[in-house]
Motif scaffolding. Structure first.
Motif, PDB file in Angstrom:
ATOM      1  N   TYR A  50     -25.055  18.397 139.787  1.00  0.00           N
ATOM      2  CA  TYR A  50     -24.796  19.308 140.911  1.00  0.00           C
ATOM      3  C   TYR A  50     -23.409  19.937 140.763  1.00  0.00           C
ATOM      4  O   TYR A  50     -23.252  21.161 140.888  1.00  0.00           O
ATOM      5  CB  TYR A  50     -24.893  18.532 142.225  1.00  0.00           C
ATOM      6  CG  TYR A  50     -24.646  19.365 143.473  1.00  0.00           C
ATOM      7  CD1 TYR A  50     -25.707  19.788 144.266  1.00  0.00           C
ATOM      8  CD2 TYR A  50     -23.365  19.708 143.868  1.00  0.00           C
ATOM      9  CE1 TYR A  50     -25.489  20.538 145.407  1.00  0.00           C
ATOM     10  CE2 TYR A  50     -23.135  20.463 144.999  1.00  0.00           C
ATOM     11  CZ  TYR A  50     -24.199  20.871 145.775  1.00  0.00           C
ATOM     12  OH  TYR A  50     -23.968  21.622 146.909  1.00  0.00           O
TER      13      TYR A  50
ATOM     14  N   GLU B 204     -23.178  22.498 137.956  1.00  0.00           N
ATOM     15  CA  GLU B 204     -23.798  23.763 138.339  1.00  0.00           C
ATOM     16  C   GLU B 204     -22.943  24.498 139.359  1.00  0.00           C
ATOM     17  O   GLU B 204     -22.792  25.727 139.291  1.00  0.00           O
ATOM     18  CB  GLU B 204     -25.194  23.501 138.925  1.00  0.00           C
ATOM     19  CG  GLU B 204     -25.936  24.753 139.362  1.00  0.00           C
ATOM     20  CD  GLU B 204     -26.243  25.707 138.218  1.00  0.00           C
ATOM     21  OE1 GLU B 204     -26.523  26.882 138.488  1.00  0.00           O
ATOM     22  OE2 GLU B 204     -26.193  25.256 137.047  1.00  0.00           O
ATOM     23  N   GLN B 205     -22.360  23.766 140.295  1.00  0.00           N
ATOM     24  CA  GLN B 205     -21.521  24.401 141.308  1.00  0.00           C
ATOM     25  C   GLN B 205     -20.292  25.053 140.664  1.00  0.00           C
ATOM     26  O   GLN B 205     -19.889  26.166 141.040  1.00  0.00           O
ATOM     27  CB  GLN B 205     -21.081  23.370 142.336  1.00  0.00           C
ATOM     28  CG  GLN B 205     -20.484  23.982 143.594  1.00  0.00           C
ATOM     29  CD  GLN B 205     -20.202  22.924 144.632  1.00  0.00           C
ATOM     30  OE1 GLN B 205     -19.459  21.974 144.385  1.00  0.00           O
ATOM     31  NE2 GLN B 205     -20.784  23.073 145.809  1.00  0.00           N
TER      32      GLN B 205
ATOM     33  N   ARG C 103     -30.999  23.036 141.465  1.00  0.00           N
ATOM     34  CA  ARG C 103     -31.557  24.051 142.362  1.00  0.00           C
ATOM     35  C   ARG C 103     -30.955  23.944 143.761  1.00  0.00           C
ATOM     36  O   ARG C 103     -30.750  24.941 144.436  1.00  0.00           O
ATOM     37  CB  ARG C 103     -33.084  23.931 142.413  1.00  0.00           C
ATOM     38  CG  ARG C 103     -33.760  24.432 141.140  1.00  0.00           C
ATOM     39  CD  ARG C 103     -35.250  24.595 141.331  1.00  0.00           C
ATOM     40  NE  ARG C 103     -35.921  23.306 141.430  1.00  0.00           N
ATOM     41  CZ  ARG C 103     -36.322  22.590 140.389  1.00  0.00           C
ATOM     42  NH1 ARG C 103     -36.099  23.025 139.165  1.00  0.00           N
ATOM     43  NH2 ARG C 103     -36.963  21.438 140.559  1.00  0.00           N
TER      44      ARG C 103
ATOM     45  N   GLN D 155     -27.769  25.706 143.713  1.00  0.00           N
ATOM     46  CA  GLN D 155     -27.984  27.156 143.729  1.00  0.00           C
ATOM     47  C   GLN D 155     -28.381  27.646 145.113  1.00  0.00           C
ATOM     48  O   GLN D 155     -28.090  28.786 145.483  1.00  0.00           O
ATOM     49  CB  GLN D 155     -29.059  27.517 142.705  1.00  0.00           C
ATOM     50  CG  GLN D 155     -28.643  27.244 141.267  1.00  0.00           C
ATOM     51  CD  GLN D 155     -29.805  27.299 140.298  1.00  0.00           C
ATOM     52  OE1 GLN D 155     -30.973  27.272 140.697  1.00  0.00           O
ATOM     53  NE2 GLN D 155     -29.509  27.348 139.003  1.00  0.00           N
ATOM     54  N   GLN D 156     -29.075  26.789 145.875  1.00  0.00           N
ATOM     55  CA  GLN D 156     -29.513  27.163 147.216  1.00  0.00           C
ATOM     56  C   GLN D 156     -28.443  26.937 148.276  1.00  0.00           C
ATOM     57  O   GLN D 156     -28.635  27.281 149.440  1.00  0.00           O
ATOM     58  CB  GLN D 156     -30.770  26.367 147.592  1.00  0.00           C
ATOM     59  CG  GLN D 156     -31.992  26.734 146.760  1.00  0.00           C
ATOM     60  CD  GLN D 156     -33.024  25.616 146.729  1.00  0.00           C
ATOM     61  OE1 GLN D 156     -32.803  24.528 147.271  1.00  0.00           O
ATOM     62  NE2 GLN D 156     -34.162  25.886 146.090  1.00  0.00           N
TER      63      GLN D 156
ATOM     64  N   GLU E  73     -18.950  32.109 138.011  1.00  0.00           N
ATOM     65  CA  GLU E  73     -19.674  33.378 137.984  1.00  0.00           C
ATOM     66  C   GLU E  73     -19.302  34.242 139.184  1.00  0.00           C
ATOM     67  O   GLU E  73     -19.110  35.456 139.058  1.00  0.00           O
ATOM     68  CB  GLU E  73     -21.185  33.113 137.980  1.00  0.00           C
ATOM     69  CG  GLU E  73     -21.695  32.514 136.678  1.00  0.00           C
ATOM     70  CD  GLU E  73     -23.172  32.189 136.748  1.00  0.00           C
ATOM     71  OE1 GLU E  73     -23.757  32.324 137.849  1.00  0.00           O
ATOM     72  OE2 GLU E  73     -23.748  31.788 135.714  1.00  0.00           O
ATOM     73  N   ARG E  74     -19.205  33.625 140.351  1.00  0.00           N
ATOM     74  CA  ARG E  74     -18.851  34.378 141.552  1.00  0.00           C
ATOM     75  C   ARG E  74     -17.424  34.920 141.447  1.00  0.00           C
ATOM     76  O   ARG E  74     -17.147  36.046 141.837  1.00  0.00           O
ATOM     77  CB  ARG E  74     -18.991  33.495 142.790  1.00  0.00           C
ATOM     78  CG  ARG E  74     -18.689  34.228 144.087  1.00  0.00           C
ATOM     79  CD  ARG E  74     -18.904  33.347 145.302  1.00  0.00           C
ATOM     80  NE  ARG E  74     -18.513  34.027 146.521  1.00  0.00           N
ATOM     81  CZ  ARG E  74     -19.281  34.851 147.197  1.00  0.00           C
ATOM     82  NH1 ARG E  74     -20.509  35.087 146.766  1.00  0.00           N
ATOM     83  NH2 ARG E  74     -18.853  35.446 148.293  1.00  0.00           N
TER      84      ARG E  74
ATOM     85  N   LEU F 281     -21.449  28.222 139.089  1.00  0.00           N
ATOM     86  CA  LEU F 281     -21.686  29.247 140.106  1.00  0.00           C
ATOM     87  C   LEU F 281     -20.374  29.815 140.629  1.00  0.00           C
ATOM     88  O   LEU F 281     -20.246  31.031 140.826  1.00  0.00           O
ATOM     89  CB  LEU F 281     -22.506  28.662 141.261  1.00  0.00           C
ATOM     90  CG  LEU F 281     -23.952  28.279 140.938  1.00  0.00           C
ATOM     91  CD1 LEU F 281     -24.576  27.533 142.112  1.00  0.00           C
ATOM     92  CD2 LEU F 281     -24.772  29.513 140.596  1.00  0.00           C
TER      93      LEU F 281
END
Length: 411
Positions: free
Chosen positions: A152, A155-156, A92, A95-96, A162-163, A159
């Motif tokens: 972490y 997930e990064q 999370r 994600q933040q 995806e971006r 992200l």
């Protein structure tokens, strides 16, 4: 001679030690102190919503302390399932947008504040119990910190992927004139009205002897990474190993500077690529103009490659005549016929090309071709006989040059 330090005997933790019971009872207060330390050290945590801080982060700190004390009493490392909540919290934080160094530092801050709080309530006869926590605390950090860092980073990477895909979809929408606002909102981007479009063309890197398809794929991926690393943060791109398109958002006031910056970007991309690279550059004064500007930029880049021009950045003015001669029409057809008359005489065609590249200087042309001056004059007379246009006439030589461009740009 310096005396050796005395050996410190660190006992094993006593599961029933009253110190650990008192520390467990004080976990809510310790968690508050840990949060105070977080906020004092990190702006990233101060920017998070208050309700998130009051609930999720406080609970995460408290949970970490409980897991540590339980593992301490049982004289074992924390089990993987006991770290699952910490890992989920790290995901999370990624994600933040909380930086990884900040996330990892919180574990050391919590360890320092928590251990100090335990030391503050330790009695004189409980020093052994306090020392017993040190190896356990180091063991806990040695397991928790790498696990959190790995989750972490995973997930990064997700992200970022995806971006990047959303960015590619946004570029595709802008290049084709489709609705782009929903895609821009998805990646939190405010679309600009003006853009500079850069069409990038990369020459395929030469394959070394013995290299296979796997090596070629690795080289292609490495090339794309090098190209992306040179892009400014505000750029939107769709790049692969043979080039692609880069959109540079700008405004009416900064468009000229962005054009200059785009040329600098192409030169940096060429250096990073390690192979020949050209960039066609065009400006779009509205989002509706982007497809047209993109076609123009791509045409410029392709034209430059076909003409064999040096690597670098090019705008329309750099190839204005050649660009116009590429457009279909009766004039182009007539120009093509002029050079068709020399197609069966490659020596004459080459002589004319060198003559044009030598600024119509016969002495330099003869030297370049290693010809006697009389032989050169003969060949130029033959050009006149076959085409009807005299290379020595200023008006005729311009038409011959245009015809040669059309000949070279034929598919």
């Amino acid at each position: 001679m310096r005396k050796p330090l005395p050996v410190v005997d660190i006992p094993s933790p006593d599961p029933l030690a009253p110190l650990y019971e008192r520390a467990a009872a004080q976990i809510p207060g310790i968690a508050d102190k840990v949060l105070e330390a977080f906020f004092a050290r990190s702006a990233a945590y101060r920017q998070l919503p208050h309700q998130l801080v009051d609930r999720e982060i406080t609970e995460a700190v408290s949970r970490n302390l409980h897991v540590f004390l339980r593992a301490l009493r049982e004289q074992r490392p924390p089990a993987p399932e006991e770290l699952a909540d910490q890992i989920a919290t790290a995901v999370r934080r990624a994600q933040q947008g909380v930086p990884l160094d900040v996330v990892l530092s919180t574990y050391h801050v919590a360890a320092h504040v928590g251990w100090q709080a335990m030391a503050d309530v330790a009695e004189q006869d409980e020093v052994g119990d306090l020392l017993a926590t040190v190896p356990a605390l180091l063991q806990y950090l040695s397991l928790a910190v790498p696990a959190v860092a790995a989750s972490y980073l995973t997930e990064q990477q997700t992200l970022h992927a995806e971006r990047r895909e959303a960015g590619r979809a946004l570029v595709a929408a802008l290049l084709t004139g489709r609705e782009a606002e929903p895609l821009a909102e998805r990646i939190g981007l405010d679309l600009s009205s003006h853009h500079v479009v850069v069409a990038v063309r990369v020459e395929a890197p030469p394959l070394t002897e013995g290299s296979g398809a796997h090596d070629a794929r690795l080289a292609a991926h490495a090339l794309v990474r090098r190209l992306r690393a040179e892009l400014p943060r505000h750029a939107l791109s769709a790049l692969d190993h043979d080039g692609g398109t880069v959109l540079l958002p700008t405004s009416a006031e900064t468009a000229d500077q962005e054009l200059a910056d785009a040329a600098d970007l192409v030169h940096r991309l060429h250096t990073a690529a390690g192979v020949d690279l050209v960039g066609g550059i065009a400006a779009a004064e509205s989002r509706e103009d982007i497809p047209t500007a993109a076609r123009q930029a791509a045409d410029i880049a392709e034209l430059v490659q076909r003409l064999g021009r040096p690597p670098g950045a090019y705008v329309l003015d750099d190839v204005l005549l050649e660009y116009q001669l590429c457009r279909p029409g009766p004039g182009r057809k007539r120009l093509a016929r002029v050079m068709d008359r020399l197609a069966e005489h490659p020596d004459l065609l080459h002589t004319l090309r060198v003559f044009l590249n030598s600024d119509h200087n016969r002495h330099r042309t003869a030297e370049s071709l290693h010809l006697h001056r009389n032989t050169l004059n003969y060949r130029l007379r033959r050009v006149t006989e076959l085409t009807g246009y005299n290379p020595a006439d200023p008006a005729d030589i311009r038409l011959l040059a245009a015809s040669l461009i059309v000949h070279d740009l034929r598919p």
